[in-house]
Design an enzyme around this catalytic site. Structure first.
Site, mmCIF file in Angstrom:
data_model
loop_
_atom_site.group_PDB
_atom_site.id
_atom_site.type_symbol
_atom_site.label_atom_id
_atom_site.label_comp_id
_atom_site.label_asym_id
_atom_site.label_seq_id
_atom_site.Cartn_x
_atom_site.Cartn_y
_atom_site.Cartn_z
ATOM 1 N N CYS A 226 -2.214 -0.802 -5.022
ATOM 2 C CA CYS A 226 -3.228 -0.482 -6.033
ATOM 3 C C CYS A 226 -2.753 -0.851 -7.431
ATOM 4 O O CYS A 226 -3.507 -1.395 -8.239
ATOM 5 C CB CYS A 226 -3.561 1.006 -6.005
ATOM 6 S SG CYS A 226 -4.122 1.648 -4.425
ATOM 7 N N ASP A 227 -1.493 -0.527 -7.725
ATOM 8 C CA ASP A 227 -1.004 -0.597 -9.104
ATOM 9 C C ASP A 227 0.085 -1.631 -9.351
ATOM 10 O O ASP A 227 0.486 -1.846 -10.499
ATOM 11 C CB ASP A 227 -0.467 0.777 -9.522
ATOM 12 C CG ASP A 227 -1.521 1.871 -9.424
ATOM 13 O OD1 ASP A 227 -2.702 1.555 -9.669
ATOM 14 O OD2 ASP A 227 -1.172 3.016 -9.095
ATOM 15 N N CYS B 119 0.776 4.271 -4.871
ATOM 16 C CA CYS B 119 0.116 3.164 -4.177
ATOM 17 C C CYS B 119 0.541 1.833 -4.804
ATOM 18 O O CYS B 119 0.022 1.438 -5.845
ATOM 19 C CB CYS B 119 -1.401 3.323 -4.247
ATOM 20 S SG CYS B 119 -2.305 1.963 -3.477
#
Length: 302
Positions: A133-134, A130
């Site tokens: 997300c990261d 992701c």
């Protein structure tokens, strides 16, 4: 006893919940993770009719709130088993056992893993599925994206705005993404394309330090990267339902355009079913169709 149970709180599942509530049904949504599905990780949606731009998180949150406002109930419980007893369907979770006359399966997809040594060990330590997300953890660093579809190119675009450099690794010599996505990624000056190559080795003990890619001629190249974002496809989450619905060879639920499966009273919607196009618009359409089909099925039982 519920009028309808919907398994999955993604776009298809929540759309089904909206249509069920508007039809006056008592709908329960069971979700094993969090609402929204895969779309929550998309930074910018620009192909949903009537909405020029919206983040995946905002889109999913709006859909979720709309379903709740109409009276839909959402329980965060993973479905472990479904038993078809004819007119009654039994849905078992780790916490409860529910009964319903109409069941909609809208479980969506999860990201596919490469399946090589150290992948699980380094997940969360440089290996990610992701980018939104990261990605921020690797600001101003060198990273790589593995994949050639829309998701991979979207991830690479997002990371190119954060990172010093992005390697985009694809096993073919051309991308499978939409032309609009290809055009945008080609304009990014800090993206290097690594064609006809696959990731074959992950190096690092406590965190990812480099990766090795092998091209079709067998030549190996080492890329010093701080992170590898994997976007090589998705797999359906339908194994638990194989006793009550027909699946194809890839694990997708066999269902028609109205959501009907081979078991009366069980319907499928969204990316988990066999279909040629998996997009937000088709997921929403599937949810509406499945809920409407379920409504007419329930009427036939009276």
């Amino acid at each position: 006893m519920k009028d309808m149970i919907i398994v999955g709180a993604g776009t298809a599942g929540l759309s089904a919940a909206i249509y069920a509530q508007r039809a006056g049904l008592n709908a329960l949504v069971l979700e094993g993770n969090t609402y929204g599905g895969q779309i929550v990780n998309t930074p910018d949606i620009e192909n949903y009719p009537g909405i020029a731009h919206i983040s995946g998180f905002d889109f999913a949150t709006g859909l979720y709130q709309q379903a709740l406002d109409l009276g839909a109930k959402v329980q965060y419980e993973k479905v472990l088993e479904v038993i078809d007893e004819g007119e009654i369907k039994v849905v078992k979770t780790a916490k409860n056992e529910y009964k319903t006359k109409a069941l909609i399966l809208a479980t969506g997809l999860v990201r596919r893993h490469i399946g090589i040594k150290n992948e699980d060990k380094l997940t969360g330590k440089g290996i990610s599925y992701c980018a939104t997300c990261d990605g921020a953890f690797f600001r101003n660093k060198v990273v790589a994206v593995n994949g050639g579809g829309n998701v991979a190119l979207e991830d690479a675009q997002y990371l190119a705005d954060l990172c010093e450099k992005v390697y985009l690794i694809h096993r073919r010599n051309e991308f499978r993404a939409e032309q609009a996505e290809i055009k945008r990624i080609m304009e990014k000056k800090n993206v290097e394309f690594v064609y006809n190559s696959t990731v074959t080795k992950l190096n690092g003990e406590d965190y990812l330090q480099s990766i090795e890619v092998t091209d079709k001629e067998g030549h190996i190249r080492q890329l010093d990267v701080s992170a590898l974002f994997i976007a090589i496809g998705q797999i359906p989450l339908n194994e638990v339902f194989k006793n009550v619905v027909d699946l194809d060879a890839a694990g997708y639920i066999q269902a028609d355009e109205f959501g009907n499966t081979n078991h009366a009273g069980i319907f499928a919607a969204g990316d988990c079913r066999v279909k040629s196009l998996r997009q937000l618009t088709t997921a929403a359409s599937d949810g509406a169709n499945a809920a409407t089909s379920a409504y007419h099925y329930l009427l036939s039982l009276k």
